[in-house]
Design a protein around this motif. Structure first.
Motif, mmCIF file in Angstrom:
data_model
loop_
_atom_site.group_PDB
_atom_site.id
_atom_site.type_symbol
_atom_site.label_atom_id
_atom_site.label_comp_id
_atom_site.label_asym_id
_atom_site.label_seq_id
_atom_site.Cartn_x
_atom_site.Cartn_y
_atom_site.Cartn_z
ATOM 1 N N ILE A 18 0.872 -1.164 0.000
ATOM 2 C CA ILE A 18 0.000 0.000 0.000
ATOM 3 C C ILE A 18 0.912 1.217 0.000
ATOM 4 O O ILE A 18 1.941 1.231 0.679
ATOM 5 C CB ILE A 18 -0.924 0.036 1.237
ATOM 6 N N VAL A 19 0.529 2.226 -0.755
ATOM 7 C CA VAL A 19 1.268 3.493 -0.772
ATOM 8 C C VAL A 19 0.379 4.559 -0.147
ATOM 9 O O VAL A 19 -0.777 4.718 -0.539
ATOM 10 C CB VAL A 19 1.649 3.926 -2.205
ATOM 11 N N ALA A 20 0.920 5.267 0.838
ATOM 12 C CA ALA A 20 0.186 6.351 1.501
ATOM 13 C C ALA A 20 0.971 7.646 1.321
ATOM 14 O O ALA A 20 2.034 7.829 1.919
ATOM 15 C CB ALA A 20 -0.003 6.041 2.979
ATOM 16 N N ASP A 21 0.452 8.526 0.479
ATOM 17 C CA ASP A 21 1.082 9.819 0.216
ATOM 18 C C ASP A 21 0.010 10.757 -0.314
ATOM 19 O O ASP A 21 -0.844 10.346 -1.097
ATOM 20 C CB ASP A 21 2.207 9.667 -0.817
ATOM 21 N N ASP A 22 0.052 12.013 0.116
ATOM 22 C CA ASP A 22 -0.971 12.955 -0.325
ATOM 23 C C ASP A 22 -0.698 13.530 -1.713
ATOM 24 O O ASP A 22 -1.506 14.297 -2.237
ATOM 25 C CB ASP A 22 -1.154 14.088 0.698
ATOM 26 N N VAL A 23 0.405 13.123 -2.336
ATOM 27 C CA VAL A 23 0.713 13.549 -3.701
ATOM 28 C C VAL A 23 0.510 12.339 -4.616
ATOM 29 O O VAL A 23 1.253 11.349 -4.529
ATOM 30 C CB VAL A 23 2.162 14.082 -3.801
ATOM 31 N N ASP A 24 -0.499 12.422 -5.471
ATOM 32 C CA ASP A 24 -0.835 11.299 -6.344
ATOM 33 C C ASP A 24 0.342 10.859 -7.213
ATOM 34 O O ASP A 24 0.523 9.668 -7.458
ATOM 35 C CB ASP A 24 -2.036 11.645 -7.227
ATOM 36 N N PHE A 25 1.142 11.818 -7.667
ATOM 37 C CA PHE A 25 2.289 11.494 -8.500
ATOM 38 C C PHE A 25 3.257 10.542 -7.775
ATOM 39 O O PHE A 25 3.801 9.622 -8.378
ATOM 40 C CB PHE A 25 3.029 12.776 -8.926
ATOM 41 N N ILE A 26 3.455 10.764 -6.497
ATOM 42 C CA ILE A 26 4.345 9.903 -5.712
ATOM 43 C C ILE A 26 3.744 8.504 -5.599
ATOM 44 O O ILE A 26 4.436 7.498 -5.809
ATOM 45 C CB ILE A 26 4.621 10.493 -4.308
ATOM 46 N N CYS A 27 2.454 8.426 -5.294
ATOM 47 C CA CYS A 27 1.779 7.129 -5.222
ATOM 48 C C CYS A 27 1.908 6.375 -6.539
ATOM 49 O O CYS A 27 2.264 5.192 -6.563
ATOM 50 C CB CYS A 27 0.297 7.309 -4.884
ATOM 51 N N ASP A 28 1.633 7.081 -7.624
ATOM 52 C CA ASP A 28 1.697 6.455 -8.944
ATOM 53 C C ASP A 28 3.120 6.021 -9.292
ATOM 54 O O ASP A 28 3.330 4.965 -9.895
ATOM 55 C CB ASP A 28 1.167 7.411 -10.007
ATOM 56 N N SER A 29 4.108 6.826 -8.912
ATOM 57 C CA SER A 29 5.508 6.504 -9.205
ATOM 58 C C SER A 29 5.939 5.236 -8.471
ATOM 59 O O SER A 29 6.553 4.340 -9.059
ATOM 60 C CB SER A 29 6.427 7.661 -8.801
ATOM 61 N N ILE A 30 5.638 5.163 -7.185
ATOM 62 C CA ILE A 30 6.009 3.982 -6.403
ATOM 63 C C ILE A 30 5.290 2.746 -6.945
ATOM 64 O O ILE A 30 5.891 1.685 -7.111
ATOM 65 C CB ILE A 30 5.732 4.196 -4.904
ATOM 66 N N GLU A 31 4.010 2.899 -7.241
ATOM 67 C CA GLU A 31 3.254 1.776 -7.801
ATOM 68 C C GLU A 31 3.886 1.290 -9.103
ATOM 69 O O GLU A 31 4.083 0.089 -9.308
ATOM 70 C CB GLU A 31 1.797 2.173 -8.049
ATOM 71 N N SER A 32 4.223 2.207 -9.992
ATOM 72 C CA SER A 32 4.811 1.861 -11.282
ATOM 73 C C SER A 32 6.139 1.121 -11.114
ATOM 74 O O SER A 32 6.390 0.113 -11.779
ATOM 75 C CB SER A 32 5.014 3.130 -12.104
ATOM 76 N N ILE A 33 6.973 1.612 -10.221
ATOM 77 C CA ILE A 33 8.275 0.975 -9.967
ATOM 78 C C ILE A 33 8.078 -0.456 -9.474
ATOM 79 O O ILE A 33 8.728 -1.391 -9.948
ATOM 80 C CB ILE A 33 9.087 1.796 -8.941
ATOM 81 N N LEU A 34 7.178 -0.634 -8.527
ATOM 82 C CA LEU A 34 6.986 -1.953 -7.928
ATOM 83 C C LEU A 34 6.254 -2.924 -8.845
ATOM 84 O O LEU A 34 6.508 -4.124 -8.804
ATOM 85 C CB LEU A 34 6.256 -1.818 -6.599
ATOM 86 N N LYS A 35 5.357 -2.415 -9.665
ATOM 87 C CA LYS A 35 4.636 -3.304 -10.577
ATOM 88 C C LYS A 35 5.573 -3.883 -11.632
ATOM 89 O O LYS A 35 5.324 -4.978 -12.143
ATOM 90 C CB LYS A 35 3.459 -2.576 -11.227
ATOM 91 N N LYS A 36 6.661 -3.186 -11.943
ATOM 92 C CA LYS A 36 7.656 -3.738 -12.877
ATOM 93 C C LYS A 36 8.255 -5.012 -12.303
ATOM 94 O O LYS A 36 8.664 -5.895 -13.042
ATOM 95 C CB LYS A 36 8.754 -2.712 -13.165
ATOM 96 N N GLY A 37 8.319 -5.101 -10.994
ATOM 97 C CA GLY A 37 8.802 -6.300 -10.317
ATOM 98 C C GLY A 37 7.695 -7.290 -10.039
ATOM 99 O O GLY A 37 7.871 -8.242 -9.284
ATOM 100 N N LYS A 38 6.533 -7.054 -10.614
ATOM 101 C CA LYS A 38 5.358 -7.923 -10.476
ATOM 102 C C LYS A 38 4.766 -7.938 -9.070
ATOM 103 O O LYS A 38 4.041 -8.849 -8.694
ATOM 104 C CB LYS A 38 5.668 -9.360 -10.923
ATOM 105 N N HIS A 39 5.071 -6.917 -8.275
ATOM 106 C CA HIS A 39 4.489 -6.813 -6.945
ATOM 107 C C HIS A 39 3.065 -6.259 -7.079
ATOM 108 O O HIS A 39 2.733 -5.596 -8.060
ATOM 109 C CB HIS A 39 5.348 -5.913 -6.056
ATOM 110 N N GLU A 40 2.236 -6.519 -6.086
ATOM 111 C CA GLU A 40 0.816 -6.182 -6.167
ATOM 112 C C GLU A 40 0.456 -4.974 -5.303
ATOM 113 O O GLU A 40 0.662 -4.985 -4.089
ATOM 114 C CB GLU A 40 -0.021 -7.379 -5.710
ATOM 115 N N CYS A 41 -0.116 -3.961 -5.939
ATOM 116 C CA CYS A 41 -0.588 -2.781 -5.216
ATOM 117 C C CYS A 41 -2.007 -3.053 -4.721
ATOM 118 O O CYS A 41 -2.918 -3.279 -5.509
ATOM 119 C CB CYS A 41 -0.578 -1.555 -6.123
ATOM 120 N N LEU A 42 -2.171 -3.037 -3.407
ATOM 121 C CA LEU A 42 -3.493 -3.262 -2.817
ATOM 122 C C LEU A 42 -4.293 -1.973 -2.731
ATOM 123 O O LEU A 42 -5.517 -2.002 -2.800
ATOM 124 C CB LEU A 42 -3.351 -3.879 -1.424
ATOM 125 N N ALA A 43 -3.591 -0.839 -2.551
ATOM 126 C CA ALA A 43 -4.292 0.449 -2.446
ATOM 127 C C ALA A 43 -3.292 1.587 -2.496
ATOM 128 O O ALA A 43 -2.117 1.433 -2.164
ATOM 129 C CB ALA A 43 -5.078 0.521 -1.143
#
Length: 130
Positions: free
Chosen positions: A17-42
C-alpha cells in the motif's frame, strides 16, 4: 525443482500500500513496484485512509509519507505498530532531518527514503525483503 530454487533465488512477490498525499508519488512507487510484479493493494492520501485499508487487506509492506492531511505518517506508523500487525513500513518523505529519521525508526519503520527518490531507491529496499 526449478533452477531458481536450486540457486536459492526467491520468487516472492510482495503486496503493498502506498500512503502519500501527492498522487504522483503514489503512482511513481506503484509503477516501480509493478515492474517487479508486486501487487498494489491500495493508494491512499492520508493516515486515516491507510488505517481503513489495512483493515480490508493485509499488505506485506507500506510506503508511508510523513506530512499528510488528517493523520500524518508518524502517527499512522505508531497506530500500526500498536495493532501488532505483521507489516513492514518504509517511510518516504521530503523531510531529511536526522531527528525525523530516528523517530520513524524508533516507531518501527524498517527504512527511510528521502524525496526526491530514484527508482533504484525503491527497488533496493524491496530486494532486501524478497
Amino acid at each position: 525443482m526449478t533452477t531458481d530454487e536450486l540457486l536459492g533465488r526467491k520468487d516472492t512477490k510482495l503486496s503493498f500500500i502506498v500512503a502519500d498525499d501527492v498522487d504522483f508519488i503514489c503512482d511513481s512507487i506503484e509503477s516501480i513496484l509493478k515492474k517487479g510484479k508486486h501487487e498494489c493493494l491500495a493508494k491512499v492520501n492520508n493516515g486515516l485512509q491507510l488505517l481503513a485499508e489495512i483493515e480490508k487487506a493485509a499488505p506485506d509492506v507500506i510506503f508511508l509519507d510523513i506530512n499528510m492531511p488528517e493523520m500524518d505518517g508518524l502517527t499512522a506508523l505508531e497506530k500500526i505498530q500498536k495493532q501488532g500487525l505483521n507489516v513492514k513500513v518504509i517511510m518516504v518523505s521530503a523531510d531529511s532531518s536526522t531527528e525525523t529519521k530516528e523517530k520513524a525508526i524508533e516507531l518501527g519503520a524498517i527504512g527511510y527514503i528521502t524525496k526526491p527518490f530514484l527508482p533504484e531507491h525503491i527497488e533496493t529496499v524491496i530486494k532486501t525483503m524478497e
